[in-house]
Enzyme design. Structure first.
Site, PDB file in Angstrom:
ATOM      1  CG  ASP A 279       0.460  -1.085   0.468  1.00 17.37           C
ATOM      2  OD1 ASP A 279       0.117  -1.633  -0.604  1.00 17.37           O
ATOM      3  OD2 ASP A 279       0.475  -1.700   1.552  1.00 17.37           O
TER       4      ASP A 279
HETATM    5  C1  BGC Z   1      -0.690  -4.670   0.183  1.00 13.81           C
HETATM    6  C2  BGC Z   1       0.725  -4.777  -0.316  1.00 13.81           C
HETATM    7  C3  BGC Z   1       0.743  -5.341  -1.714  1.00 13.81           C
HETATM    8  C4  BGC Z   1      -0.124  -4.462  -2.591  1.00 13.81           C
HETATM    9  C5  BGC Z   1      -0.155  -4.899  -4.052  1.00 13.81           C
HETATM   10  C6  BGC Z   1      -1.587  -3.963  -0.815  1.00 13.81           C
HETATM   11  O1  BGC Z   1      -2.914  -4.009  -0.450  1.00 13.81           O
HETATM   12  O2  BGC Z   1      -0.695  -3.982   1.406  1.00 13.81           O
HETATM   13  O3  BGC Z   1       1.476  -5.576   0.568  1.00 13.81           O
HETATM   14  O4  BGC Z   1       2.050  -5.428  -2.176  1.00 13.81           O
HETATM   15  O5  BGC Z   1      -1.448  -4.489  -2.104  1.00 13.81           O
HETATM   16  O6  BGC Z   1      -0.874  -6.037  -4.242  1.00 13.81           O
END
Ligand code: BGC
Length: 765
Positions: free
Chosen positions: A326
């Protein structure tokens, strides 16, 4: 009394991997990297030989570059925000882009924020052109984006309800269609990789990402998630395809505090019974990628855990695709969790745990660190090869090598009539009628209605976070054509005077109206910025409802919110209550349609809405919750204003003739169940029938009931339809013990469907 544990299934041998292409391993031994590489080779020899020959030509820098995902805004010519998807670059610093690609040979770009289709196509093309010019071996970049409820980052795209609402439809067609139309609209723009679906279980009611889930039930999330993956991945526009990303593996949705990205304590039984099945089903449906959870389980951050990221995800659940971190999570190991001393050690841990690609969007340090870890001999190069092969395979499977650039014809599949209809129908079926005293609704033809509340005339209130921006809170980005609830009421009730009242004039307008509609709830938020200190509805909104009630006029409460904010006895004192969740860009029309009666509501709650702040339980709670002294405590008994699975219609459905093909079955038998449902009211309507099973006595204390099957059908007035369910003991009656081994126990099971119940016995052979 249960006899004993009679039937052990090797947890991952039969139940968990049945249907997968092939199993990783029958024995619990840890596989070598070489064994993994051999195992993951697909039957497509042409593709595999291409990947092998490419890999042979790649330098270590190129290989490591494939494992990096950098934020598009890193290459912005202007000052861009460093949040996930905050501001979008207006112009690209192509010199910087060229330099970074030439030096690091990066494999992926993270995108976000809103653009028109033309802009998206133009930007994707520029990035890819610069990349193809500077990639030593001509490897295209893969673009990743969060179109998590339809194409929420495409200005003219189709924005569906959030997953919480899709769950409430109990109609998996909408999960499939949300995936399908997302791929149709986004894939031709060069959006190859979509970071959806969210497969966590909405257990923590204050969790700010609750609305991103399909609700609190594992089975519901399992079915919806898998259908979304199928819809997204099987939809091809010519050669343009999109990969799904099952996220966030695993346990992210159940942090102890309910605050985002914080620790969770999860026992093994809970892990396998409630948290892994949605991922397992999406993997079986072909999910090409998975994103790791930012949280920590029992003190171990998931990004540093070989156990969760390799043993459970790959060896047990059979995942063979690309595992991405993530956002920035690799460095949260040293900066947030403090399990490593510095970035390089974080890289070591995450790669050894099983990560293939890092979303380390604002730095290229990963490259330097990983290369030196390989040169120092701490990480074998074959380990890098394993990840790079997965990434190259993903790019091949999506056809990006053949077709690195956006299509010329992307307009043809954007915002089509079919897409709009799917999103409209989904919204209409996702809004729950919780209460309707004296059949106040539908409203018929009132002379005058007063509408008020924080979300009464708000577009963003209908859509929530992840809509046109990360936080979803910029009203100016929403389409001009989108209707707020107020706009929609004006169109819906042609002959009614609709007044959008301010607070000061509420008493006056209520006095001259037939009813007051309060559209309240939450303002948009996403992730940690949505963490809260109080579950109640904000006090100024409560005051508004109190004022409306005091006018003695009928009060209709419409809740637009991403999680259940406590309203306590206001629920009892309002005449009608609608839980609208976050129904998307057509939500205003759907709410107005339900108020007028044009739409007959058919949604059921996908979470259990607490009555008071002490009522933080799910429908499938344990046996002890309402037994013993608790059973005598009136404060506890009325614990919800809308239990999971509840929801009203403007017609009535009567359940009868629950039949079971047998009263005793053995572990290898199937049990056929059916029930008749009659539409006894005067209007047509849809009824979702929810089949629950309760294990009467178990070696472990079992949930009071669990959803095992659901089906939604359309019934004309007077019509009778049969609904059925086939029980398969292995699938529906087994559960994991505390080590995760699946077991089946003989004894009695209760079947609960509507207001009917029956029981049968499972007998050991
Ligand atoms: C979130 C994810 C997301 C990623 C990309 C993160 O902060 O937890 O769910 O896919 O950002 O935007």
């Amino acid at each position: 009394m249960k006899l004993s544990i009679v039937y052990y299934i090797l947890a991952f041998g039969i139940v968990f991997t049945a249907g997968c292409k092939k199993r990783y391993s029958d024995d619990p031994r840890e596989l070598s990297v070489f064994e993994r590489i051999a195992h993951e080779r697909t039957d497509d020899d042409v593709m595999e030989d291409f990947i092998d020959s490419l890999l042979l030509r790649m330098t270590l820098t190129e290989k490591v570059g494939q494992m990096m995902q950098i934020n598009e805004s890193f290459f912005s010519a202007e000052e861009a925000s460093t949040d996930a998807t905050g501001t979008q670059s207006q112009s690209i610093d192509t010199a910087k882009l060229e330099e970074i690609i030439r030096t690091y040979q990066i494999g992926s770009i993270l995108q976000g924020g809103t653009r028109s289709a033309d802009e998206w196509a133009r930007v994707s093309r520029i990035f890819q052109e610069v990349n193809m010019k500077n990639s030593i071996n001509g490897i295209p970049v893969i673009f990743g984006i969060d179109h998590i409820h339809g194409t929420n980052y495409l200005a003219e795209g189709t924005v569906f309800p959030h997953q919480l609402n899709i769950g409430a439809t109990f109609n998996p067609v909408f999960a499939y269609e949300m995936g399908k139309y997302t791929a149709l609209e986004a894939a031709p723009l060069g959006h190859h990789w979509n970071f959806a679906p969210v497969l966590g279980i909405a257990e923590k009611k204050n969790w700010p990402r609750l609305y991103e889930t399909f609700g609190e039930d594992t089975h519901l999330s399992t079915i919806m998630g898998a259908d979304y993956v199928t819809g997204l991945q099987e939809t091809h526009v010519g050669d343009y395809k999109m990969a799904a990303c099952a996220k966030h593996f695993v346990g992210y949705s159940v942090p102890n505090s309910g605050w985002d990205r914080t620790e969770a304590d999860i026992n093994t039984q809970k892990l396998y019974e409630f948290l892994t099945p949605p991922f397992e089903a999406s993997i079986k449906s072909g999910a090409l990628t998975v994103m790791a959870s930012s949280g920590a389980i029992n003190g171990i951050p998931v990004h540093a855990s070989f156990h969760y990221l390799t043993t459970v995800l790959r060896d047990q659940l059979g995942f063979e695709g690309v595992l991405i971190t993530d956002y920035q999570d690799i460095y949260k190991l040293n900066a947030l969790h403090f399990v490593t001393e510095n970035e390089k050690e974080s890289t070591y841990k995450a790669i050894m745990a099983g990560v293939d690609m890092v979303m380390a969007p604002w730095s290229t340090q990963f490259s330097d660190d990983l290369i030196s870890l390989v040169k120092e001999g701490r990480i074998p190069e074959e380990r890098i090869d394993l990840s790079v092969k997965r990434i190259l395979r993903l790019k091949c499977q999506l056809g990006i090598f053949k077709n690195p650039y956006p299509s010329e014809n992307y307009h043809e599949t954007i915002n089509t009539e079919e897409a709009r209809k799917a999103a409209r129908d989904a919204a209409a079926e996702s809004i729950v009628l919780m209460k309707n005293e004296n059949r106040l609704l539908p409203l018929g033809n009132p002379n005058r209605l007063t509408v008020i509340g924080t979300n009464a005339d708000s577009k963003m209130g209908l859509c929530g976070g992840w809509t046109y921006s990360w936080q979803g809170d910029d009203e100016n980005l929403y389409p001009d054509s989108m209707l707020t609830v107020y706009d929609a009421l004006e169109l819906e009730f042609e002959n009614t005077r609709i007044t959008l009242s301010d607070r000061a004039h509420l008493r006056y307008y209520a006095g001259i109206s037939d009813a007051v509609i309060i559209v309240t709830g939450e303002k948009p938020y996403a992730e940690g910025l949505g963490n809260i200190d109080n579950m109640s509805l904000p006090s100024d909104e409560i005051a508004l409802i109190e004022t409306a009630i005091s006018t003695k006029k009928p009060v209709i409460l419409v809740l637009l919110e991403g999680r259940p904010r406590i309203i306590g006895d206001l629920f009892d004192r309002c005449h009608a209550v609608i839980f609208a969740g976050l129904p998307g860009i057509y939500g205003g029309e759907a709410i107005a349609g339900i108020l007028s009666g044009r739409i007959n509501p058919s949604a059921k709650m996908s979470i259990t809405y607490p009555y008071q702040s002490g009522h933080m339980i799910s429908y499938n709670h344990g046996q002890t919750v309402f037994n013993g002294l608790n059973a005598q405590n009136p404060e506890l008994l009325k614990y919800t204003i809308g239990e999971f699975g509840s929801g009203m219609s403007y017609t009535q459905f009567e359940y009868s003739d629950l039949t079971l093909s047998d009263s005793v079955i053995s572990v290898n038998d199937q049990l056929e169940l059916s029930v008749k449902v009659k539409n006894t009211g005067r209007r047509e309507g849809k009824e979702a029938v929810l089949w629950y099973i309760a294990d009467e006595v178990g070696s472990y204390s079992r949930p009071v009931k669990q959803l095992k099957h659901f089906e939604k059908q359309f019934l004309l007035p007077g019509e009778i339809k049969e609904y059925s369910f086939t029980i398969n003991p292995e699938d529906h009656l087994s559960y994991p013990d505390e080590r995760g081994k699946m077991m089946m126990e003989d004894g009695y099971f209760k079947i609960i469907v509507g207001n009917l119940e029956s029981r049968f016995k499972l007998q050991a052979d």
